[in-house]
Design a protein around this motif. Sequence first.
Motif, short mmCIF file in Angstrom:
data_model
loop_
_atom_site.label_atom_id
_atom_site.label_comp_id
_atom_site.label_asym_id
_atom_site.label_seq_id
_atom_site.Cartn_x
_atom_site.Cartn_y
_atom_site.Cartn_z
N ILE A 108 32.18 45.78 2.28
CA ILE A 108 33.12 45.19 3.24
C ILE A 108 33.09 43.67 3.21
CG2 ILE A 108 33.67 44.94 5.69
CD1 ILE A 108 32.72 47.81 6.08
N MET A 109 31.89 43.09 3.21
CA MET A 109 31.77 41.64 3.37
C MET A 109 32.50 40.84 2.28
SD MET A 109 28.43 39.15 3.62
CE MET A 109 28.09 39.52 5.34
N PRO A 110 32.32 41.12 0.98
CA PRO A 110 33.02 40.27 -0.01
C PRO A 110 34.53 40.34 0.12
CG PRO A 110 31.93 42.15 -1.07
CD PRO A 110 31.43 42.10 0.32
N VAL A 111 35.07 41.51 0.45
CA VAL A 111 36.52 41.62 0.60
C VAL A 111 36.99 40.89 1.85
CG1 VAL A 111 38.47 43.21 0.77
CG2 VAL A 111 36.51 43.82 -0.63
N LEU A 112 36.27 41.07 2.95
CA LEU A 112 36.63 40.40 4.20
C LEU A 112 36.62 38.88 4.03
CD1 LEU A 112 37.11 40.21 7.27
CD2 LEU A 112 34.63 40.47 7.58
N ARG A 113 35.57 38.34 3.47
CA ARG A 113 35.46 36.89 3.34
C ARG A 113 36.49 36.34 2.35
NH1 ARG A 113 28.99 35.34 3.74
NH2 ARG A 113 28.82 35.82 5.96
N ALA A 114 36.75 37.07 1.27
CA ALA A 114 37.76 36.61 0.32
C ALA A 114 39.14 36.63 0.94
CB ALA A 114 37.72 37.48 -0.94
N THR A 115 39.44 37.67 1.73
CA THR A 115 40.75 37.76 2.36
C THR A 115 40.95 36.64 3.37
OG1 THR A 115 40.71 40.17 2.10
CG2 THR A 115 42.29 39.27 3.69
N VAL A 116 39.94 36.38 4.19
CA VAL A 116 40.05 35.31 5.19
C VAL A 116 40.23 33.96 4.49
CG1 VAL A 116 38.79 34.06 6.98
CG2 VAL A 116 38.77 36.56 6.97
N ALA A 117 39.39 33.69 3.48
CA ALA A 117 39.49 32.41 2.78
C ALA A 117 40.85 32.26 2.09
CB ALA A 117 38.37 32.30 1.75
N ALA A 118 41.35 33.36 1.51
CA ALA A 118 42.62 33.29 0.80
C ALA A 118 43.78 33.04 1.75
CB ALA A 118 42.84 34.59 0.02
N LEU A 119 43.82 33.74 2.87
CA LEU A 119 44.92 33.56 3.81
C LEU A 119 44.86 32.20 4.49
CD1 LEU A 119 45.08 37.14 5.40
CD2 LEU A 119 46.75 36.06 3.88
N GLU A 120 43.65 31.70 4.75
CA GLU A 120 43.54 30.37 5.36
C GLU A 120 43.91 29.27 4.37
OE1 GLU A 120 39.59 30.18 6.94
OE2 GLU A 120 40.19 31.05 8.87
N ALA A 121 43.84 29.57 3.07
CA ALA A 121 44.20 28.57 2.07
C ALA A 121 45.70 28.51 1.81
CB ALA A 121 43.47 28.87 0.75
N VAL A 122 46.45 29.48 2.32
CA VAL A 122 47.91 29.45 2.15
C VAL A 122 48.47 28.27 2.94
CG1 VAL A 122 50.06 30.68 2.64
CG2 VAL A 122 48.09 31.93 1.78
N PRO A 123 49.27 27.42 2.33
CA PRO A 123 49.82 26.26 3.05
C PRO A 123 50.63 26.70 4.27
CG PRO A 123 50.22 26.06 0.69
CD PRO A 123 49.71 27.44 0.92
N PRO A 124 50.38 26.10 5.43
CA PRO A 124 51.14 26.47 6.63
C PRO A 124 52.65 26.30 6.43
CG PRO A 124 49.27 25.08 7.21
CD PRO A 124 49.37 25.07 5.72
N GLU A 125 53.03 25.32 5.57
CA GLU A 125 54.45 25.08 5.35
C GLU A 125 55.14 26.30 4.73
OE1 GLU A 125 51.99 23.24 4.24
OE2 GLU A 125 52.12 21.36 5.37
N ALA A 126 54.39 27.06 3.91
CA ALA A 126 55.00 28.23 3.28
C ALA A 126 55.34 29.28 4.33
CB ALA A 126 54.03 28.81 2.24
N ARG A 127 54.43 29.49 5.27
CA ARG A 127 54.69 30.48 6.33
C ARG A 127 55.82 29.99 7.24
NH1 ARG A 127 52.94 31.93 11.53
NH2 ARG A 127 52.76 34.19 11.81
N LEU A 128 55.80 28.69 7.59
CA LEU A 128 56.85 28.16 8.46
C LEU A 128 58.21 28.24 7.79
CD1 LEU A 128 55.00 25.02 9.90
CD2 LEU A 128 55.52 27.17 11.08
N ALA A 129 58.23 28.02 6.47
CA ALA A 129 59.51 28.11 5.75
C ALA A 129 60.04 29.54 5.77
CB ALA A 129 59.33 27.63 4.32
N ALA A 130 59.12 30.50 5.62
CA ALA A 130 59.53 31.91 5.67
C ALA A 130 60.08 32.26 7.04
CB ALA A 130 58.35 32.81 5.31
N LEU A 131 59.42 31.79 8.09
CA LEU A 131 59.90 32.07 9.44
C LEU A 131 61.26 31.40 9.67
CD1 LEU A 131 56.56 31.65 11.46
CD2 LEU A 131 57.70 33.78 10.83
N ALA A 132 61.42 30.19 9.11
CA ALA A 132 62.70 29.49 9.27
C ALA A 132 63.83 30.22 8.56
CB ALA A 132 62.58 28.06 8.73
N LEU A 133 63.49 30.93 7.48
CA LEU A 133 64.50 31.71 6.77
C LEU A 133 64.86 33.00 7.50
CD1 LEU A 133 63.32 31.34 3.06
CD2 LEU A 133 65.45 30.50 4.05
N GLY A 134 64.12 33.31 8.56
CA GLY A 134 64.44 34.50 9.35
C GLY A 134 63.47 35.64 9.20
#
Length: 243
Positions: A108-134
């Motif tokens: 569990i631990m390696p997958v959990l930590r990798a997932t958290v690190a990967a999602l936190e590394a996604v630029p916030p602008e990418a998520r905001l742009a997706a939300l702005a697109l609807g």
Amino acid sequence: MMALLLAAGLALVALLPGWFGGFPPGRLLGLAAGHAGLALAGVVPAALLGLALGVLVTRPSGRALRPAADAFAAAAQAVPPVVAVALAVPAMGFGWGPTILALLLYGIMPVLRATVAALEAVPPEARLAALALGYTPAGALREVELPLAWPLVLDGLRVALVLAVATAAVGALAGAATLGTPIVLGLQNQNQILVLQGAAATASLAFAAEGLLLALAGYVAARGGRSSASPASSAGSAQSRKP
């Protein structure tokens, strides 16, 4: 490539003693197939649970659960697999069950930590742009965040799978037919050939899993690089998938 070459070399080391009093190649290959199946049976639920927890604790509604999730994963991996197998035998009996439980806890631990690190590394602008697109938050996660995070998540899955393959040998102590079987028999009978066979075959399988997932990670990274090289087409694709 190096991992696959090591896997091939160790497989040869494991198979050769079959003609000198060790396990015959056919039986060893059967144990390898059972070993691989047992490792997958343990790592798949661990990967799903680690991925789900990683997504949950990176959402605004689940951030408060992150300390508890980290503590749970750390405690699960702190229990040695041999101990987990021994404690599970009275409740689950001999065979695959106790080993699957130990592998699940350990992965569990390696997958959990990798997932958290990967999602936190996604630029916030990418998520905001997706939300702005609807996109809805779930749609942004599915269509933008997870594809961007996938290479790092795959690295965590690789670590979990290699750990599972290496650790599944302890299943022989609970009566499961794995590549740990010749190791246990060799130790009981002071037969070094059997110990060598089991150890080399287990290492070969672990290197093979490492090499295959490294190749998959390289393919995913190259594909992601090609996609990011054409921002106009990516934007057009996002517009066409807009809900």
